[in-house]
Design a protein around this motif. Structure first.
Motif, short mmCIF file in Angstrom:
data_model
loop_
_atom_site.label_atom_id
_atom_site.label_comp_id
_atom_site.label_asym_id
_atom_site.label_seq_id
_atom_site.Cartn_x
_atom_site.Cartn_y
_atom_site.Cartn_z
N ARG A 139 -2.86 -4.46 7.94
CA ARG A 139 -4.19 -4.07 7.47
C ARG A 139 -5.19 -4.97 8.18
NH1 ARG A 139 -4.76 -2.10 1.40
NH2 ARG A 139 -6.41 -0.97 2.49
N ALA A 160 -6.25 6.24 0.72
CA ALA A 160 -5.94 4.99 0.03
C ALA A 160 -6.43 3.77 0.79
CB ALA A 160 -4.43 4.89 -0.22
N PHE A 161 -6.48 3.84 2.13
CA PHE A 161 -7.01 2.69 2.86
C PHE A 161 -8.43 2.92 3.39
CE2 PHE A 161 -4.50 4.76 6.34
CZ PHE A 161 -5.46 4.86 7.33
N LEU A 211 0.83 -1.21 0.00
CA LEU A 211 0.00 0.00 0.00
C LEU A 211 0.86 1.26 0.00
CD1 LEU A 211 -2.91 1.28 0.39
CD2 LEU A 211 -2.39 1.24 2.85
N ALA A 212 1.95 1.22 0.77
CA ALA A 212 2.77 2.41 0.96
C ALA A 212 4.24 2.08 0.78
CB ALA A 212 2.52 3.00 2.34
N GLU A 263 -3.29 11.62 1.50
CA GLU A 263 -3.48 10.71 0.36
C GLU A 263 -3.43 9.26 0.82
OE1 GLU A 263 -0.62 11.62 -2.63
OE2 GLU A 263 -1.34 13.67 -2.95
N MET A 264 -2.55 8.96 1.76
CA MET A 264 -2.43 7.58 2.25
C MET A 264 -3.67 7.18 3.04
SD MET A 264 -0.79 4.88 2.14
CE MET A 264 0.52 5.65 1.20
N TYR A 265 -4.20 8.09 3.84
CA TYR A 265 -5.43 7.79 4.58
C TYR A 265 -6.56 7.46 3.60
CZ TYR A 265 -4.25 8.79 9.47
OH TYR A 265 -3.77 8.72 10.75
#
Length: 230
Positions: free
Chosen positions: A134, A72-73, A14-15, A68-70
């Protein structure tokens, strides 16, 4: 206890630009916020204002990357802000930064000054390894709601920190659980500093070095170890 921190393959996928440093500290002396820890927070707020100028915290490139990462999940970054953005917003208000205790003040100051999420966990309360994963949605997150003990469950796919017992922090670095947080009785801790591109590794190391210096100032004789990702 041997400190073990792992990042799951799902989070790495994811990152891929995520990195972290962990500062392990033993022999800490904590207590209520005082003039020294408050001065760290005041200095951090002043540095933040100079860094941002007329910009809002979410306009900083590193904070924007976390938003952006927040997303994304599956989190809504305008509702559940990462800890660095949430603190930065408070630092710029009349209310200012909260005073919690000496150790929390120290890592909050580093978070605000460097605009990166920093968390602290009492290692005597950690059970087994610390893992960034996750969530399946079945994990337990003990918390307090309305003044009463409660148990929540993360959303499926949510990024969480956990140990062998339960989730210790939801939505990556949004909300810490009560079980492992640093109290005035804490003597051993691990501090996690988390970064995404475009933050450079040198900036992350500078933040960790500053935190170590603050811990040594607040707890003379403390023993610190800096752990980099394997």
């Amino acid at each position: 206890m041997t400190l073990t921190i792992t990042i799951s393959d799902e989070v790495r996928s994811l990152a891929p630009g995520f990195t972290h440093l962990a500062v392990e500290a033993r022999g800490l002396v904590n207590g209520p916020s005082d003039e020294t820890s408050s001065a760290l927070l005041d200095d951090a707020a002043h540095r933040l204002a100079g860094r941002l100028g007329a910009r809002a915290p979410h306009e900083d490139p590193h904070v924007a990357a976390w938003r952006e990462m927040y997303a994304a999940f599956g989190a809504k970054p305008s509702r559940t802000r990462n800890s660095a953005e949430a603190l930065a917003r408070r630092a710029l208000t009349n209310a200012g930064l909260p005073r919690i205790n000496r150790l929390v003040d120290a890592y909050n100051a580093v978070s605000v000054a460097h605009l990166l999420p920093v968390g602290g966990e009492d290692t005597d309360r950690i059970r087994g390894a610390m893992r960034l994963v996750r969530a399946t949605g079945l994990e337990r997150f003990p918390t307090v709601a309305g003044g009463e003990d409660a148990v929540e469950h993360p959303e499926p796919g949510e990024v969480v920190w956990c140990d062998d017992e339960a989730v210790t922090c939801r939505r990556w670095n949004w909300r810490q659980g009560a079980r492992t947080r640093l109290t005035e009785e804490s003597v051993n801790a691990v501090f996690l500093l988390e970064a995404l591109a475009p933050m450079k590794s040198s900036e992350l190391v500078a933040a960790a070095t500053e935190l170590i210096e603050s811990l040594e100032k607040l707890s003379p004789g403390v023993r610190t170890t800096l752990h980099a990702p394997a």
